[in-house]
Design a protein around this motif. Structure first.
Motif, PDB file in Angstrom:
ATOM      1  N   GLY A 136       0.656   4.155  -2.776  1.00 37.58           N
ATOM      2  CA  GLY A 136       0.436   5.551  -2.418  1.00 37.58           C
ATOM      3  C   GLY A 136       1.526   6.455  -2.969  1.00 37.58           C
ATOM      4  N   HIS A 137       2.765   6.003  -2.863  1.00 39.95           N
ATOM      5  CA  HIS A 137       3.886   6.806  -3.361  1.00 39.95           C
ATOM      6  C   HIS A 137       3.803   6.946  -4.879  1.00 39.95           C
ATOM      7  N   TYR A 153      -1.691   7.030   4.345  1.00 38.20           N
ATOM      8  CA  TYR A 153      -0.463   7.428   3.655  1.00 38.20           C
ATOM      9  C   TYR A 153       0.086   8.726   4.230  1.00 38.20           C
ATOM     10  N   HIS A 187       2.466  15.454   1.224  1.00 42.69           N
ATOM     11  CA  HIS A 187       2.162  14.048   0.944  1.00 42.69           C
ATOM     12  C   HIS A 187       0.657  13.787   0.991  1.00 42.69           C
ATOM     13  N   ASN A 222      -5.332   7.904   1.482  1.00 40.12           N
ATOM     14  CA  ASN A 222      -4.652   9.103   1.962  1.00 40.12           C
ATOM     15  C   ASN A 222      -4.606   9.190   3.482  1.00 40.12           C
ATOM     16  N   TYR A 238       0.825  -1.213   0.000  1.00 38.83           N
ATOM     17  CA  TYR A 238       0.000   0.000   0.000  1.00 38.83           C
ATOM     18  C   TYR A 238       0.861   1.265   0.000  1.00 38.83           C
ATOM     19  N   TYR A 239       1.967   1.226   0.730  1.00 40.11           N
ATOM     20  CA  TYR A 239       2.868   2.393   0.734  1.00 40.11           C
ATOM     21  C   TYR A 239       3.372   2.669  -0.683  1.00 40.11           C
TER      22      TYR A 239
END
Length: 165
Positions: free
Chosen positions: A60-61, A122, A87, A119, A56-57
């Protein structure tokens, strides 16, 4: 007996926003977004259930970089991307939607609920650092579908910006 020679090196200043402006391109951000997406796919396809947060990271990135690539290509300054959007995936997505691009904005609008749900975790760095409690993430397949739909639409915009830089 060894002779010692003193060498005077020029003073190196720390990286600052001015150097970031010169180093950051929309195409570079998009390339990084593609790399994050590829890494997320490898983790997802490995079927190792213990790598959910890292997957998931990376998703998101990838979303952050892809959307910022579009904004940078359309004239948003690197300083604004860094200081005003940070971010925050939701703020960044809403800025893309407000641009009313013919090909990118409708895709972002369609997936805004999933971006907004991701979000929360994240932006709070909960995908990087463990925070206990129940979590409700968007489906990874939804995030993959978003990135696979939006990146090809951002690519010509980023490439055009690269040619004019």
């Amino acid at each position: 007996m060894a002779t010692m020679v003193a060498i005077s090196l020029p003073k190196v200043s720390p990286m600052n926003e001015i150097s970031d402006d010169n180093r950051t391109t929309a195409m570079g951000l998009l390339t990084d977004a593609k790399e994050m997406l590829a890494a997320a796919k490898q983790l997802h396809d490995s079927d190792v259930w213990k790598v959910q947060r890292p997957t998931y990271y990376l998703l998101g990135h990838s979303i952050e970089l892809a959307l910022k690539s579009f904004l940078l290509a359309n004239g948003t300054s690197p300083g604004t991307l860094k200081k005003k959007l940070g971010h925050n995936l939701t703020k960044t997505a809403r800025r893309v939607i407000a641009a009313r691009s013919n090909s990118v904005s409708p895709i972002v609008q369609e997936y805004l609920a999933a971006i907004d749900l991701l979000n929360h975790y994240y932006q709070a760095k909960e995908l990087e650092y463990r925070v206990t409690g129940t979590k409700r993430y968007p489906g990874k397949e939804t995030l993959f579908a978003f990135l696979e739909a939006v990146i090809p639409n951002i690519e010509p915009v980023a490439y055009k910006a690269l040619l004019t830089k």
